[in-house]
Design a protein around this motif. Structure first.
Motif, PDB file in Angstrom:
ATOM      1  N   THR A   6       0.386  -0.141   1.740  1.00 41.63           N
ATOM      2  CA  THR A   6       1.640   0.527   2.083  1.00 41.63           C
ATOM      3  C   THR A   6       2.542  -0.316   2.981  1.00 41.63           C
ATOM      4  O   THR A   6       3.672   0.077   3.256  1.00 41.63           O
ATOM      5  CB  THR A   6       1.361   1.893   2.743  1.00 41.63           C
ATOM      6  OG1 THR A   6       0.495   1.711   3.878  1.00 41.63           O
ATOM      7  CG2 THR A   6       0.688   2.832   1.754  1.00 41.63           C
ATOM      8  N   ARG A   7       2.064  -1.480   3.422  1.00 44.67           N
ATOM      9  CA  ARG A   7       2.930  -2.417   4.151  1.00 44.67           C
ATOM     10  C   ARG A   7       3.660  -3.368   3.213  1.00 44.67           C
ATOM     11  O   ARG A   7       4.555  -4.094   3.649  1.00 44.67           O
ATOM     12  CB  ARG A   7       2.102  -3.200   5.169  1.00 44.67           C
ATOM     13  CG  ARG A   7       1.685  -2.373   6.383  1.00 44.67           C
ATOM     14  CD  ARG A   7       0.704  -3.124   7.257  1.00 44.67           C
ATOM     15  NE  ARG A   7       0.262  -2.319   8.397  1.00 44.67           N
ATOM     16  CZ  ARG A   7      -0.830  -2.556   9.105  1.00 44.67           C
ATOM     17  NH1 ARG A   7      -1.608  -3.601   8.800  1.00 44.67           N
ATOM     18  NH2 ARG A   7      -1.165  -1.775  10.116  1.00 44.67           N
ATOM     19  N   LEU A   8       3.268  -3.380   1.945  1.00 43.55           N
ATOM     20  CA  LEU A   8       3.993  -4.177   0.960  1.00 43.55           C
ATOM     21  C   LEU A   8       5.329  -3.500   0.664  1.00 43.55           C
ATOM     22  O   LEU A   8       5.396  -2.269   0.550  1.00 43.55           O
ATOM     23  CB  LEU A   8       3.177  -4.299  -0.329  1.00 43.55           C
ATOM     24  CG  LEU A   8       1.825  -5.013  -0.219  1.00 43.55           C
ATOM     25  CD1 LEU A   8       1.057  -4.872  -1.523  1.00 43.55           C
ATOM     26  CD2 LEU A   8       2.016  -6.478   0.132  1.00 43.55           C
ATOM     27  N   THR A   9       6.373  -4.277   0.521  1.00 36.44           N
ATOM     28  CA  THR A   9       7.696  -3.676   0.331  1.00 36.44           C
ATOM     29  C   THR A   9       8.522  -4.429  -0.709  1.00 36.44           C
ATOM     30  O   THR A   9       8.321  -5.617  -0.955  1.00 36.44           O
ATOM     31  CB  THR A   9       8.511  -3.663   1.650  1.00 36.44           C
ATOM     32  OG1 THR A   9       8.719  -5.013   2.088  1.00 36.44           O
ATOM     33  CG2 THR A   9       7.787  -2.882   2.738  1.00 36.44           C
ATOM     34  N   THR A  10       9.455  -3.694  -1.307  1.00 35.61           N
ATOM     35  CA  THR A  10      10.577  -4.284  -2.024  1.00 35.61           C
ATOM     36  C   THR A  10      11.829  -3.908  -1.225  1.00 35.61           C
ATOM     37  O   THR A  10      11.731  -3.229  -0.182  1.00 35.61           O
ATOM     38  CB  THR A  10      10.703  -3.748  -3.463  1.00 35.61           C
ATOM     39  OG1 THR A  10      11.111  -2.367  -3.422  1.00 35.61           O
ATOM     40  CG2 THR A  10       9.384  -3.841  -4.204  1.00 35.61           C
ATOM     41  N   LEU A  29       3.896   2.827  -2.499  1.00 42.16           N
ATOM     42  CA  LEU A  29       3.436   4.200  -2.346  1.00 42.16           C
ATOM     43  C   LEU A  29       1.981   4.309  -2.795  1.00 42.16           C
ATOM     44  O   LEU A  29       1.623   3.837  -3.873  1.00 42.16           O
ATOM     45  CB  LEU A  29       4.305   5.148  -3.169  1.00 42.16           C
ATOM     46  CG  LEU A  29       5.784   5.209  -2.764  1.00 42.16           C
ATOM     47  CD1 LEU A  29       6.612   5.917  -3.837  1.00 42.16           C
ATOM     48  CD2 LEU A  29       5.952   5.900  -1.419  1.00 42.16           C
ATOM     49  N   LEU A  30       1.160   4.937  -1.959  1.00 38.97           N
ATOM     50  CA  LEU A  30      -0.248   5.176  -2.283  1.00 38.97           C
ATOM     51  C   LEU A  30      -0.503   6.677  -2.257  1.00 38.97           C
ATOM     52  O   LEU A  30      -0.331   7.327  -1.220  1.00 38.97           O
ATOM     53  CB  LEU A  30      -1.166   4.475  -1.280  1.00 38.97           C
ATOM     54  CG  LEU A  30      -2.669   4.791  -1.385  1.00 38.97           C
ATOM     55  CD1 LEU A  30      -3.225   4.424  -2.760  1.00 38.97           C
ATOM     56  CD2 LEU A  30      -3.447   4.072  -0.283  1.00 38.97           C
ATOM     57  N   PHE A  31      -0.883   7.234  -3.404  1.00 36.99           N
ATOM     58  CA  PHE A  31      -1.196   8.648  -3.518  1.00 36.99           C
ATOM     59  C   PHE A  31      -2.684   8.800  -3.842  1.00 36.99           C
ATOM     60  O   PHE A  31      -3.250   7.992  -4.581  1.00 36.99           O
ATOM     61  CB  PHE A  31      -0.361   9.307  -4.626  1.00 36.99           C
ATOM     62  CG  PHE A  31       1.134   9.164  -4.438  1.00 36.99           C
ATOM     63  CD1 PHE A  31       1.696   9.184  -3.171  1.00 36.99           C
ATOM     64  CD2 PHE A  31       1.976   8.989  -5.525  1.00 36.99           C
ATOM     65  CE1 PHE A  31       3.066   9.057  -2.977  1.00 36.99           C
ATOM     66  CE2 PHE A  31       3.345   8.860  -5.356  1.00 36.99           C
ATOM     67  CZ  PHE A  31       3.893   8.894  -4.086  1.00 36.99           C
ATOM     68  N   ASN A  32      -3.311   9.840  -3.297  1.00 35.10           N
ATOM     69  CA  ASN A  32      -4.753  10.044  -3.457  1.00 35.10           C
ATOM     70  C   ASN A  32      -5.060  11.450  -3.953  1.00 35.10           C
ATOM     71  O   ASN A  32      -4.486  12.425  -3.460  1.00 35.10           O
ATOM     72  CB  ASN A  32      -5.465   9.834  -2.115  1.00 35.10           C
ATOM     73  CG  ASN A  32      -5.398   8.402  -1.630  1.00 35.10           C
ATOM     74  OD1 ASN A  32      -6.164   7.549  -2.047  1.00 35.10           O
ATOM     75  ND2 ASN A  32      -4.449   8.118  -0.735  1.00 35.10           N
ATOM     76  N   LEU A  33      -5.977  11.538  -4.903  1.00 34.97           N
ATOM     77  CA  LEU A  33      -6.442  12.830  -5.390  1.00 34.97           C
ATOM     78  C   LEU A  33      -7.949  12.899  -5.243  1.00 34.97           C
ATOM     79  O   LEU A  33      -8.669  12.004  -5.702  1.00 34.97           O
ATOM     80  CB  LEU A  33      -6.082  13.033  -6.868  1.00 34.97           C
ATOM     81  CG  LEU A  33      -6.657  14.336  -7.442  1.00 34.97           C
ATOM     82  CD1 LEU A  33      -5.659  15.464  -7.306  1.00 34.97           C
ATOM     83  CD2 LEU A  33      -7.067  14.201  -8.889  1.00 34.97           C
ATOM     84  N   GLU A  49      -4.492  10.766   5.671  1.00 38.19           N
ATOM     85  CA  GLU A  49      -3.962   9.662   6.468  1.00 38.19           C
ATOM     86  C   GLU A  49      -3.616   8.459   5.589  1.00 38.19           C
ATOM     87  O   GLU A  49      -2.642   7.744   5.843  1.00 38.19           O
ATOM     88  CB  GLU A  49      -4.974   9.257   7.535  1.00 38.19           C
ATOM     89  CG  GLU A  49      -4.495   8.142   8.453  1.00 38.19           C
ATOM     90  CD  GLU A  49      -5.541   7.745   9.476  1.00 38.19           C
ATOM     91  OE1 GLU A  49      -5.477   6.598   9.967  1.00 38.19           O
ATOM     92  OE2 GLU A  49      -6.432   8.569   9.783  1.00 38.19           O
ATOM     93  N   MET A  50      -4.403   8.216   4.565  1.00 40.39           N
ATOM     94  CA  MET A  50      -4.170   7.090   3.665  1.00 40.39           C
ATOM     95  C   MET A  50      -2.949   7.280   2.777  1.00 40.39           C
ATOM     96  O   MET A  50      -2.414   6.308   2.234  1.00 40.39           O
ATOM     97  CB  MET A  50      -5.392   6.882   2.764  1.00 40.39           C
ATOM     98  CG  MET A  50      -6.612   6.332   3.443  1.00 40.39           C
ATOM     99  SD  MET A  50      -8.096   6.445   2.382  1.00 40.39           S
ATOM    100  CE  MET A  50      -7.549   5.661   0.863  1.00 40.39           C
ATOM    101  N   SER A  51      -2.514   8.515   2.593  1.00 37.61           N
ATOM    102  CA  SER A  51      -1.519   8.839   1.566  1.00 37.61           C
ATOM    103  C   SER A  51      -0.088   8.725   2.078  1.00 37.61           C
ATOM    104  O   SER A  51       0.223   9.127   3.200  1.00 37.61           O
ATOM    105  CB  SER A  51      -1.752  10.259   1.040  1.00 37.61           C
ATOM    106  OG  SER A  51      -3.061  10.395   0.522  1.00 37.61           O
ATOM    107  N   SER A  52       0.784   8.200   1.226  1.00 35.60           N
ATOM    108  CA  SER A  52       2.207   8.089   1.548  1.00 35.60           C
ATOM    109  C   SER A  52       2.883   9.457   1.449  1.00 35.60           C
ATOM    110  O   SER A  52       2.442  10.334   0.696  1.00 35.60           O
ATOM    111  CB  SER A  52       2.902   7.137   0.569  1.00 35.60           C
ATOM    112  OG  SER A  52       2.301   5.868   0.560  1.00 35.60           O
ATOM    113  N   ALA A  53       3.970   9.616   2.214  1.00 30.37           N
ATOM    114  CA  ALA A  53       4.805  10.804   2.044  1.00 30.37           C
ATOM    115  C   ALA A  53       5.504  10.720   0.689  1.00 30.37           C
ATOM    116  O   ALA A  53       5.855   9.633   0.217  1.00 30.37           O
ATOM    117  CB  ALA A  53       5.834  10.882   3.167  1.00 30.37           C
TER     118      ALA A  53
END
Length: 279
Positions: free
Chosen positions: A185-189, A195-199, A227-231
């Motif tokens: 999630t620190r990687l950017t354009t 974005l990291l989403f978790n199920l 905590e790992m998941s992006s908004a």
């Protein structure tokens, strides 16, 4: 942020991380099917849907609107799963995987309005086979995802940020995955952070907790994945058509998910397909 149109000049990116550990052999909540089979079926359907979204003329190859990768992690290791991919090249344009799926016939029982029951047979491509074996090396999978996406964002500075969808039914067996998640999630354009989403898949019949604003109380594993998941960016929420069901500030995270939650999660996580332009 998170407003860049998807085009051939600025393609998007989907990277799916699939838990294929031993426990994925248990039935998924809401279905008699094993979690591994339900996950493989829905991922294959989604891969095909992405192909169709990128096809403007059936006389032509699908357009390069997305780079796509699927990484499986289990007791057999961490490896890219799409045909034609490798550890050195885990992402491919849609048109490169589109024609590599194995055609599989499926039968469905349908009940007509008059009450009669008929069996319908359809044929669809299959790229991912179900697997459940061994441990859950989630940290290693996230590490591979970071390595893959680090190169992608350097080459696509103007694109919509890459989206990673991690689907698991348990805890990592190779350490704390939060540090690897932060690296992603620190990687950017220029349009925002990856974005990291978790199920979290479950065989239990308990209530699913979809897209919470705060971590579910009393469940350490849920708090960790939260905590790992992006908004969830507002553009994705609106594009998905789920805007009336998701509160502002919600995380891209589902806990104790069953078959229906998995479908919703994948639809929302890949809703950038609606941002495709005509270029």
């Amino acid at each position: 942020m998170y407003e860049q149109e998807i085009s051939r000049r600025n393609p998007g990116c989907f990277l799916f991380l699939l838990d294929q550990s031993y426990s994925m052999g248990a039935p998924i909540s809401g279905s008699p099917a094993p979690k591994a089979s339900a996950l493989a079926t829905m991922i294959n359907e989604l891969l095909y849907a992405i192909v169709l979204e990128c096809t403007k003329d059936f006389q032509e190859l699908p357009r390069h609107y997305f780079d796509v990768g699927v990484i499986g992690y289990s007791g057999t290791g961490v490896r890219p799963l799409l045909p034609g991919t490798s550890r050195r090249r885990a992402l491919v344009p849609v048109h490169q995987y589109a024609g590599t799926g194995r055609l599989v016939e499926h039968s469905h029982t349908l009940r007509r309005p008059d009450g009669t029951v008929v069996e319908e047979r359809t044929t669809a491509p299959e790229w991912i086979a179900p697997l459940n074996s061994g441990m859950t090396p989630m940290c290693a999978a996230l590490g591979m995802a970071h390595k893959v996406l680090r190169g992608w964002v350097k080459q696509h500075r103007s694109s919509f940020p890459p989206i990673v969808l991690n689907i698991t039914d348990g805890e990592a067996t190779d350490g704390d995955p939060r540090s690897e998640a932060r690296r992603i999630t620190r990687l950017t354009t220029a349009d925002g952070a990856a974005l990291l989403f978790n199920l979290h898949l479950s065989e239990a019949k308990g209530e699913s907790i979809p897209f919470p604003v705060v971590p579910p109380p009393g469940v350490p594993q849920a708090a960790l994945l939260f905590e790992m998941s992006s908004a969830l960016p507002g553009t994705l929420v609106q594009a998905s058509g789920y805007g009336d069901r998701i509160r502002p500030g919600a995380r891209g995270f589902v806990f104790n998910g069953g078959a229906a939650s998995l479908m919703d999660f994948l639809r929302i996580g890949t809703s950038t397909t609606s941002l495709i332009g005509e270029h």
